[in-house]
Design a protein around this motif. Sequence first.
Motif, PDB file in Angstrom:
ATOM      1  N   LEU A 121       3.215   8.498   5.822  1.00 13.01           N
ATOM      2  CA  LEU A 121       3.792   7.637   5.532  1.00 13.01           C
ATOM      3  C   LEU A 121       3.606   7.644   3.936  1.00 13.01           C
ATOM      4  O   LEU A 121       2.878   7.536   3.539  1.00 13.01           O
ATOM      5  CB  LEU A 121       3.720   6.276   6.042  1.00 13.01           C
ATOM      6  N   THR A 122       4.688   7.153   3.124  1.00 16.46           N
ATOM      7  CA  THR A 122       5.497   6.409   1.960  1.00 16.46           C
ATOM      8  C   THR A 122       6.218   5.393   1.802  1.00 16.46           C
ATOM      9  O   THR A 122       6.872   5.951   2.182  1.00 16.46           O
ATOM     10  CB  THR A 122       5.744   7.926   1.127  1.00 16.46           C
TER      11      THR A 122
ATOM     12  N   ILE B 167       0.712  -1.244   0.199  1.00 20.83           N
ATOM     13  CA  ILE B 167       0.179   0.473  -0.061  1.00 20.83           C
ATOM     14  C   ILE B 167       0.947   0.779   0.419  1.00 20.83           C
ATOM     15  O   ILE B 167       1.447   1.211   0.839  1.00 20.83           O
ATOM     16  CB  ILE B 167      -1.102  -0.443   1.340  1.00 20.83           C
ATOM     17  N   PRO B 168       1.031   1.993  -0.995  1.00 22.42           N
ATOM     18  CA  PRO B 168       1.890   3.004  -1.529  1.00 22.42           C
ATOM     19  C   PRO B 168       1.675   4.438   0.066  1.00 22.42           C
ATOM     20  O   PRO B 168       2.968   4.965  -0.621  1.00 22.42           O
ATOM     21  CB  PRO B 168       1.560   3.449  -2.814  1.00 22.42           C
ATOM     22  N   ASN B 169       0.414   4.622   0.735  1.00 22.86           N
ATOM     23  CA  ASN B 169       1.006   5.379   1.468  1.00 22.86           C
ATOM     24  C   ASN B 169      -0.033   5.171   2.771  1.00 22.86           C
ATOM     25  O   ASN B 169      -1.217   4.575   2.961  1.00 22.86           O
ATOM     26  CB  ASN B 169      -0.264   6.478   0.803  1.00 22.86           C
ATOM     27  N   TYR B 170       0.055   5.669   3.987  1.00 33.66           N
ATOM     28  CA  TYR B 170      -0.485   4.725   4.846  1.00 33.66           C
ATOM     29  C   TYR B 170      -0.477   6.579   6.236  1.00 33.66           C
ATOM     30  O   TYR B 170       1.303   7.030   6.952  1.00 33.66           O
ATOM     31  CB  TYR B 170       0.549   3.877   6.000  1.00 33.66           C
ATOM     32  N   TRP B 171      -1.460   6.553   6.883  1.00 32.78           N
ATOM     33  CA  TRP B 171      -1.640   7.846   7.142  1.00 32.78           C
ATOM     34  C   TRP B 171      -2.351   7.034   9.023  1.00 32.78           C
ATOM     35  O   TRP B 171      -3.273   6.512   8.864  1.00 32.78           O
ATOM     36  CB  TRP B 171      -2.081   8.739   6.888  1.00 32.78           C
ATOM     37  N   ILE B 172      -1.404   7.660   9.815  1.00 35.09           N
ATOM     38  CA  ILE B 172      -1.497   7.322  11.273  1.00 35.09           C
ATOM     39  C   ILE B 172      -2.171   8.421  11.854  1.00 35.09           C
ATOM     40  O   ILE B 172      -1.636   9.964  12.438  1.00 35.09           O
ATOM     41  CB  ILE B 172      -0.747   6.216  12.239  1.00 35.09           C
ATOM     42  N   ILE B 173      -3.844   8.606  12.250  1.00 32.33           N
ATOM     43  CA  ILE B 173      -4.404  10.418  13.052  1.00 32.33           C
ATOM     44  C   ILE B 173      -3.920  10.136  14.281  1.00 32.33           C
ATOM     45  O   ILE B 173      -4.570   9.376  14.456  1.00 32.33           O
ATOM     46  CB  ILE B 173      -5.481  10.023  12.147  1.00 32.33           C
ATOM     47  N   ASP B 174      -3.676  10.440  15.391  1.00 34.59           N
ATOM     48  CA  ASP B 174      -4.228  11.023  16.343  1.00 34.59           C
ATOM     49  C   ASP B 174      -4.483  12.532  16.667  1.00 34.59           C
ATOM     50  O   ASP B 174      -4.044  13.513  16.985  1.00 34.59           O
ATOM     51  CB  ASP B 174      -2.080  11.052  17.353  1.00 34.59           C
ATOM     52  N   LEU B 175      -5.814  12.193  17.164  1.00 38.48           N
ATOM     53  CA  LEU B 175      -6.544  12.562  17.811  1.00 38.48           C
ATOM     54  C   LEU B 175      -6.221  13.388  19.346  1.00 38.48           C
ATOM     55  O   LEU B 175      -6.701  14.707  19.459  1.00 38.48           O
ATOM     56  CB  LEU B 175      -8.038  12.397  18.445  1.00 38.48           C
ATOM     57  N   ASP B 176      -5.515  12.939  19.697  1.00 35.96           N
ATOM     58  CA  ASP B 176      -4.841  13.826  21.151  1.00 35.96           C
ATOM     59  C   ASP B 176      -4.385  15.352  20.863  1.00 35.96           C
ATOM     60  O   ASP B 176      -3.893  15.775  21.681  1.00 35.96           O
ATOM     61  CB  ASP B 176      -4.087  12.746  21.706  1.00 35.96           C
ATOM     62  N   GLY B 177      -3.906  14.999  19.305  1.00 31.95           N
ATOM     63  CA  GLY B 177      -2.961  16.158  18.842  1.00 31.95           C
ATOM     64  C   GLY B 177      -3.587  17.632  18.903  1.00 31.95           C
ATOM     65  O   GLY B 177      -3.154  18.213  19.384  1.00 31.95           O
ATOM     66  N   PRO B 178      -4.317  17.238  17.596  1.00 32.32           N
ATOM     67  CA  PRO B 178      -4.059  16.341  16.898  1.00 32.32           C
ATOM     68  C   PRO B 178      -2.980  16.380  15.590  1.00 32.32           C
ATOM     69  O   PRO B 178      -2.566  17.642  15.771  1.00 32.32           O
ATOM     70  CB  PRO B 178      -5.487  16.395  15.401  1.00 32.32           C
TER      71      PRO B 178
ATOM     72  N   ASP C  89       1.484  16.435  -2.020  1.00 36.58           N
ATOM     73  CA  ASP C  89       1.409  16.252  -3.981  1.00 36.58           C
ATOM     74  C   ASP C  89       2.027  15.019  -4.059  1.00 36.58           C
ATOM     75  O   ASP C  89       1.888  13.560  -3.801  1.00 36.58           O
ATOM     76  CB  ASP C  89       2.989  17.262  -3.546  1.00 36.58           C
ATOM     77  N   GLY C  90       1.884  14.973  -5.632  1.00 36.06           N
ATOM     78  CA  GLY C  90       2.360  14.193  -6.291  1.00 36.06           C
ATOM     79  C   GLY C  90       0.544  13.594  -7.132  1.00 36.06           C
ATOM     80  O   GLY C  90       0.339  14.561  -7.862  1.00 36.06           O
ATOM     81  N   ASP C  91       0.960  12.134  -7.292  1.00 37.42           N
ATOM     82  CA  ASP C  91      -0.189  12.127  -8.649  1.00 37.42           C
ATOM     83  C   ASP C  91      -1.709  11.913  -7.494  1.00 37.42           C
ATOM     84  O   ASP C  91      -2.699  12.753  -8.339  1.00 37.42           O
ATOM     85  CB  ASP C  91       0.201  10.522  -8.684  1.00 37.42           C
ATOM     86  N   LEU C  92      -1.176  12.397  -6.438  1.00 39.53           N
ATOM     87  CA  LEU C  92      -2.608  12.554  -5.941  1.00 39.53           C
ATOM     88  C   LEU C  92      -2.648  13.330  -4.592  1.00 39.53           C
ATOM     89  O   LEU C  92      -2.613  13.157  -3.262  1.00 39.53           O
ATOM     90  CB  LEU C  92      -3.334  10.771  -4.831  1.00 39.53           C
ATOM     91  N   PRO C  93      -2.245  15.124  -5.039  1.00 39.79           N
ATOM     92  CA  PRO C  93      -2.843  15.804  -3.915  1.00 39.79           C
ATOM     93  C   PRO C  93      -3.605  16.146  -3.245  1.00 39.79           C
ATOM     94  O   PRO C  93      -4.967  16.363  -3.825  1.00 39.79           O
ATOM     95  CB  PRO C  93      -2.218  17.041  -5.360  1.00 39.79           C
ATOM     96  N   LEU C  94      -3.528  16.090  -1.769  1.00 32.40           N
ATOM     97  CA  LEU C  94      -4.734  16.002  -0.732  1.00 32.40           C
ATOM     98  C   LEU C  94      -4.361  17.340   0.030  1.00 32.40           C
ATOM     99  O   LEU C  94      -2.783  17.707   0.655  1.00 32.40           O
ATOM    100  CB  LEU C  94      -4.119  15.076  -0.116  1.00 32.40           C
TER     101      LEU C  94
END
Length: 180
Positions: free
Chosen positions: A147-148, A131-142, A166-171
């Motif tokens: 990760l790529t 899986i090319p991209n993985y995000w881990i969200i911490d709500l305590d920060g937030p 940025d890149g192929d799927l900018p978000l």
Amino acid sequence: MTAAPDPALLTLEDWFALGEDESLRRAEVCRGVLEVSPSPRPEHSDALLSIAGQLRAQVSHRQFRVLHELDVILDGGTRPTVRQPDVLILRAGAAAPITARDVLLAIEILSPTSLQRDRWTKRAEYAAAGIPNYWIIDLDGPSAEVLTLVDGRYEGSVVTERIQVDGDLPLVVDLADLQR
């Protein structure tokens, strides 16, 4: 003589035969072992909907689909692993059953019961599955670990306030919006 299969382990067919879970629990299978966790807190659910909404507003529905809590087959072998990312972006043509090669981005939102699994176990599983991209969200920060996949391992950084890739799927995802 070959060893008999362990009757306590699920096959992929066993997993799908369980059907949809209508309980308030979340189920996944890891190397053939059923893992059940409590339903998420309301803050987790609010954040999930916010992230999915922000992403849906940015992606072309002809190319991508933003979904949540969908089974993804990471390993369909004799000891399968099927995970259910909180939010994911798929290629638009992906059809059930969803496999890791259909996933462009997997997002997990940390909960008290999922910290180790999301930070370490799923990171390794998602990387091994490609899986090319993985995000881990911490709500305590937030905050978010963005990760790529590079040479089979995730690389990235922790961001606060706003995710911008940025890149192929900018978000862009406004993390402050997750606590409103």
